[in-house]
Enzyme design. Structure first.
Site, PDB file in Angstrom:
ATOM      1  N   ASP A  16       1.179  -0.952  -0.064  1.00 57.33           N
ATOM      2  CA  ASP A  16       0.126  -0.154   0.134  1.00 57.33           C
ATOM      3  C   ASP A  16       0.780   1.310   0.116  1.00 57.33           C
ATOM      4  OD1 ASP A  16      -2.791   1.134   0.291  1.00 57.33           O
ATOM      5  OD2 ASP A  16      -1.725   1.928   2.150  1.00 57.33           O
ATOM      6  N   GLU A  20       2.051  -0.383  -4.919  1.00 56.87           N
ATOM      7  CA  GLU A  20       0.518   0.426  -5.006  1.00 56.87           C
ATOM      8  C   GLU A  20       1.298   1.821  -5.700  1.00 56.87           C
ATOM      9  OE1 GLU A  20      -2.949   3.025  -4.052  1.00 56.87           O
ATOM     10  OE2 GLU A  20      -0.764   2.931  -2.988  1.00 56.87           O
TER      11      GLU A  20
HETATM   12  C1  QV4 Z   1      -8.570  14.006   6.510  1.00 62.60           C
HETATM   13  C2  QV4 Z   1      -7.791  15.149   5.903  1.00 62.60           C
HETATM   14  C3  QV4 Z   1      -6.559  15.449   5.901  1.00 62.60           C
HETATM   15  C4  QV4 Z   1      -5.977  15.920   7.769  1.00 62.60           C
HETATM   16  C5  QV4 Z   1      -6.276  14.618   8.850  1.00 62.60           C
HETATM   17  C6  QV4 Z   1      -5.837  15.237   9.958  1.00 62.60           C
HETATM   18  O1  QV4 Z   1      -8.628  14.727   4.660  1.00 62.60           O
HETATM   19  O2  QV4 Z   1      -6.532  16.495   4.890  1.00 62.60           O
HETATM   20  O3  QV4 Z   1      -4.860  15.925   7.393  1.00 62.60           O
HETATM   21  O4  QV4 Z   1      -7.596  14.462   8.019  1.00 62.60           O
HETATM   22  O5  QV4 Z   1      -5.950  14.124  10.986  1.00 62.60           O
HETATM   23  C7  QV4 Z   1      -8.959   9.354   5.774  1.00 62.60           C
HETATM   24  C8  QV4 Z   1     -10.061   9.903   5.701  1.00 62.60           C
HETATM   25  C9  QV4 Z   1      -9.546  11.201   5.607  1.00 62.60           C
HETATM   26  C10 QV4 Z   1      -8.753  11.357   6.737  1.00 62.60           C
HETATM   27  C11 QV4 Z   1      -7.524   9.984   6.786  1.00 62.60           C
HETATM   28  C12 QV4 Z   1      -6.249  10.557   8.373  1.00 62.60           C
HETATM   29  O6  QV4 Z   1     -10.563   9.658   4.806  1.00 62.60           O
HETATM   30  O7  QV4 Z   1     -10.457  12.368   4.886  1.00 62.60           O
HETATM   31  O8  QV4 Z   1      -7.656  13.142   6.648  1.00 62.60           O
HETATM   32  O9  QV4 Z   1      -8.430   9.139   6.702  1.00 62.60           O
HETATM   33  O10 QV4 Z   1      -7.135   9.791   9.402  1.00 62.60           O
HETATM   34  C13 QV4 Z   1      -7.858   5.098   2.604  1.00 62.60           C
HETATM   35  C14 QV4 Z   1      -9.196   6.319   1.906  1.00 62.60           C
HETATM   36  C15 QV4 Z   1      -8.383   8.016   3.022  1.00 62.60           C
HETATM   37  C16 QV4 Z   1      -8.588   7.437   4.263  1.00 62.60           C
HETATM   38  C17 QV4 Z   1      -7.090   6.230   4.702  1.00 62.60           C
HETATM   39  C18 QV4 Z   1      -7.001   5.695   6.002  1.00 62.60           C
HETATM   40  O11 QV4 Z   1      -8.694   6.198   0.861  1.00 62.60           O
HETATM   41  O12 QV4 Z   1      -9.455   8.615   2.448  1.00 62.60           O
HETATM   42  O13 QV4 Z   1      -7.544   8.643   5.027  1.00 62.60           O
HETATM   43  O14 QV4 Z   1      -7.391   5.028   3.685  1.00 62.60           O
HETATM   44  O15 QV4 Z   1      -8.171   5.779   7.164  1.00 62.60           O
HETATM   45  C19 QV4 Z   1      -3.546   9.075  -3.360  1.00 62.60           C
HETATM   46  C20 QV4 Z   1      -2.252   7.893  -2.777  1.00 62.60           C
HETATM   47  C21 QV4 Z   1      -2.592   6.265  -2.917  1.00 62.60           C
HETATM   48  C22 QV4 Z   1      -3.833   6.378  -1.874  1.00 62.60           C
HETATM   49  C23 QV4 Z   1      -4.595   7.231  -2.217  1.00 62.60           C
HETATM   50  C24 QV4 Z   1      -6.204   6.839  -2.166  1.00 62.60           C
HETATM   51  O16 QV4 Z   1      -0.183   7.923  -3.025  1.00 62.60           O
HETATM   52  O17 QV4 Z   1      -1.083   5.168  -2.433  1.00 62.60           O
HETATM   53  O18 QV4 Z   1      -4.103   8.403  -2.052  1.00 62.60           O
HETATM   54  N1  QV4 Z   1      -3.563   4.707  -2.286  1.00 62.60           N
HETATM   55  C25 QV4 Z   1      -4.019   3.864  -0.708  1.00 62.60           C
HETATM   56  C26 QV4 Z   1      -4.999   2.739  -0.687  1.00 62.60           C
HETATM   57  C27 QV4 Z   1      -6.117   3.340  -0.158  1.00 62.60           C
HETATM   58  C28 QV4 Z   1      -5.721   4.300   1.807  1.00 62.60           C
HETATM   59  C29 QV4 Z   1      -4.284   4.108   2.020  1.00 62.60           C
HETATM   60  C30 QV4 Z   1      -2.985   4.409   0.671  1.00 62.60           C
HETATM   61  C31 QV4 Z   1      -3.925   4.443   2.859  1.00 62.60           C
HETATM   62  O19 QV4 Z   1      -5.589   1.448  -1.765  1.00 62.60           O
HETATM   63  O20 QV4 Z   1      -7.417   2.384   0.260  1.00 62.60           O
HETATM   64  O21 QV4 Z   1      -6.359   5.364   1.891  1.00 62.60           O
HETATM   65  O22 QV4 Z   1      -3.627   3.794   3.640  1.00 62.60           O
HETATM   66  O23 QV4 Z   1      -3.377   8.349  -4.547  1.00 62.60           O
END
Ligand code: QV4
Ligand code: CA
Length: 484
Positions: free
Chosen positions: A193, A230
């Site tokens: 990831d 990823e």
């Molecule tokens: C929020 C604000 C931020 C702020 C933060 C402060 O948005 O601006 O800084 O609070 O604490 C969740 C929430 C998100 C929150 C964050 C932190 O949606 O709003 O930030 O938690 O608590 C998944 C979801 C994300 C989720 C994350 C963790 O998609 O929305 O965030 O899980 O729960 C890029 C990357 C790529 C990534 C992709 C989504 O390059 O690597 O974005 N893809 C992978 C996974 C994806 C996962 C993650 C990475 C993180 O496939 O499912 O994100 O592990 O393209």
């Protein structure tokens, strides 16, 4: 790290998103093993932060609080039992490994295994991690960083998720220990990831410290774990996926984006005649291909207008093309139904995941879509297993959205994405005889519940795909599922 180590004759994995370990074990034995599936990507098995303030979204599992194997999917005993039973059924397990970061900052601080954390102190005692194990000074990735600043993409936080420093010996050891424990339990590899958010040099050190796959689970001696990283790179990124292909395989996001465009009629199918590296795709062996994944099917991550189960006819067309085409290693998505893009899997009031039920027609209930149980999809897994490494030959198109091709003398497939009928005599490359179209029906005894195709001694057959047919695909092959 680029060999999935599937059991002989298998080619395709499915992401059983948010499934429970006990249900996966049963699915391996009752469906995936017998149907020739090669493997499963499972949801992250390590303990995550419980986020009730957001009604337990699916994405809480991307916020690790420790490497204990306790989640809503099950505990360590259930995990161990699943891996053993799936390997026995000939189906490999690939773990979604969250090694870039830990949790964000929340008011709740309890994990699925009861561990706690002190976010303000960067403290995760159940690992344990402390402030020195994270990147410093603290910063958060902004949208512009993806275009300008590779160091910020790697050393700052992704969405506020506490960013581990994989450059330290201590962090590397924790990550390697976690992954090696999974290897000892019999897993075949990992999805890395957020690989883009880690330095390739650090990842190489971690991969090279992983153990060989466990021979007690049927892997050959000396087998390295399969690793697919990823990295979203559709162009215009400061970080290129080419920095990661020397290490291991990479997720091919262009694959689903371009095929979604074509099967939604925003591009003509005839242009797919040179599908592959000619389209800017990764080299075949480097590519983990898919149409949709858990992110882009709900507008997270990259993509835009990606086909999903919600546009079933076009989606099945794109999946059939992926499974019929020789490029890359395919991965299928298996979803729970959703309208709210944040919502987690079907659950009861205590937050326990509700298992899929299995209907009499083999489809799923209780809110689970189970695309992998759709006939048009699992039949194409068998098609791909049958045609193996045979070449794509005898490409035919109508100059628009009707195409057909052979795979050696083992398989033939046709697509009609026009708004008028396809009715043609085409070269199928198959031995003379009768075949059952595995898309419109199944073989039962010497009968076919779908279209019956007669191949002449010259290999040609009359192929009909009506614009209003339930599906836009016709597929026949030399295997027992199709040959009458
Ligand atoms: C929020 C604000 C931020 C702020 C933060 C402060 O948005 O601006 O800084 O609070 O604490 C969740 C929430 C998100 C929150 C964050 C932190 O949606 O709003 O930030 O938690 O608590 C998944 C979801 C994300 C989720 C994350 C963790 O998609 O929305 O965030 O899980 O729960 C890029 C990357 C790529 C990534 C992709 C989504 O390059 O690597 O974005 N893809 C992978 C996974 C994806 C996962 C993650 C990475 C993180 O496939 O499912 O994100 O592990 O393209
Ligand atoms: Ca990072």
């Amino acid at each position: 790290y680029k060999n999935p180590h599937y059991a002989a004759g298998r080619t395709t994995m499915v992401h059983l998103f948010e499934w429970k370990w006990d249900d996966i074990a049963a699915e391996c034995e009752r469906f995936l093993g017998p149907r020739g599936f090669g493997g499963i990507q499972i949801s992250p098995p390590n303990e995550n932060l419980i986020i009730w303030s957001r009604q337990r979204p699916w994405w809480e599992r991307y916020q690790p609080i420790s490497y204990r194997l306790v989640t809503r999917s099950g505990n360590e005993a259930q995990f161990t039992n699943m891996v053993r039973r799936c390997n026995t059924a000939g189906v490999r397990i690939y773990v979604d490994a969250i090694i870039n970061h830990m949790t964000g900052t929340w008011n709740e601080n309890t994990g699925t295994g009861g561990s706690t954390a002190n976010f303000g102190q960067w403290s995760y005692p159940a690992v344990p991690y402390g402030r020195n194990d994270f990147n410093f000074p603290h910063c958060v990735i902004s949208a512009n960083d993806y275009r300008c600043c590779p160091d910020r993409v790697r050393n700052c936080e992704l969405s506020g998720l506490k960013d581990l420093n994989q450059g330290t010996a201590y962090v590397r050891t924790q990550l390697v220990n976690y992954m090696n424990r999974l290897i000892s339990l019999g897993v075949a590899g990992f999805r890395i990831d957020a690989a883009k958010h880690m330095w390739p040099g650090d990842l190489r050190v971690i991969y090279d410290r992983l153990n060989n796959l466990n021979t007690a689970h049927g892997f050959p001696s000396g087998a390295r774990p399969y690793i697919y990283q990823e990295v979203i790179d559709l162009g215009g990124e400061a970080i290129s996926r080419n920095e990661y292909t020397p290490l291991a395989a990479v997720t091919e996001f262009k694959y689903g984006m371009e095929l979604s465009r074509a099967f939604q009629r925003n591009n003509q199918l005839r242009w797919l005649h040179n599908w592959g590296v000619g389209w800017g795709l990764l080299a075949s062996n480097d590519a983990l291909n898919f149409i949709d994944n858990h992110d882009n099917q709900r507008g997270h991550g990259a993509g835009g207008n990606i086909l999903t189960y919600k546009q079933a006819k076009q989606y099945k067309g794109a999946i059939a093309f992926m499974l019929a085409h020789p490029h890359g290693w395919p991965q299928l998505m298996s979803s729970f139904a959703f309208t709210n893009t944040e919502a987690g899997p079907p659950m009861d009031n205590s937050g326990n995941i509700i298992s899929p039920s299995i209907n009499s027609d083999q489809s799923c209930g209780n809110g689970w879509v189970c695309e992998h149980r759709w006939r048009q999809i699992f039949s194409m897994v068998a098609f791909r297993n049958r045609v193996g490494n045979t070449a794509l030959t005898n490409w035919w198109d109508n100059g628009g959205n009707q195409i057909a091709f052979c795979r050696g003398n083992q398989g033939f497939v046709a697509f009609n994405n026009e708004i008028w009928n396809l009715s043609q005599t085409l070269q199928t490359c198959l031995p003379a005889g009768n075949y059952c179209d595995v898309i419109s029906g199944t073989k039962s005894g010497n009968n076919c519940t779908g279209k019956r195709i007669t191949v002449g001694s010259d290999g040609r057959a009359s192929i009909v795909l009506g614009a209003n047919d339930y599906d836009m695909v016709l597929a026949i092959h030399a295997g027992p599922e199709s040959r009458l």
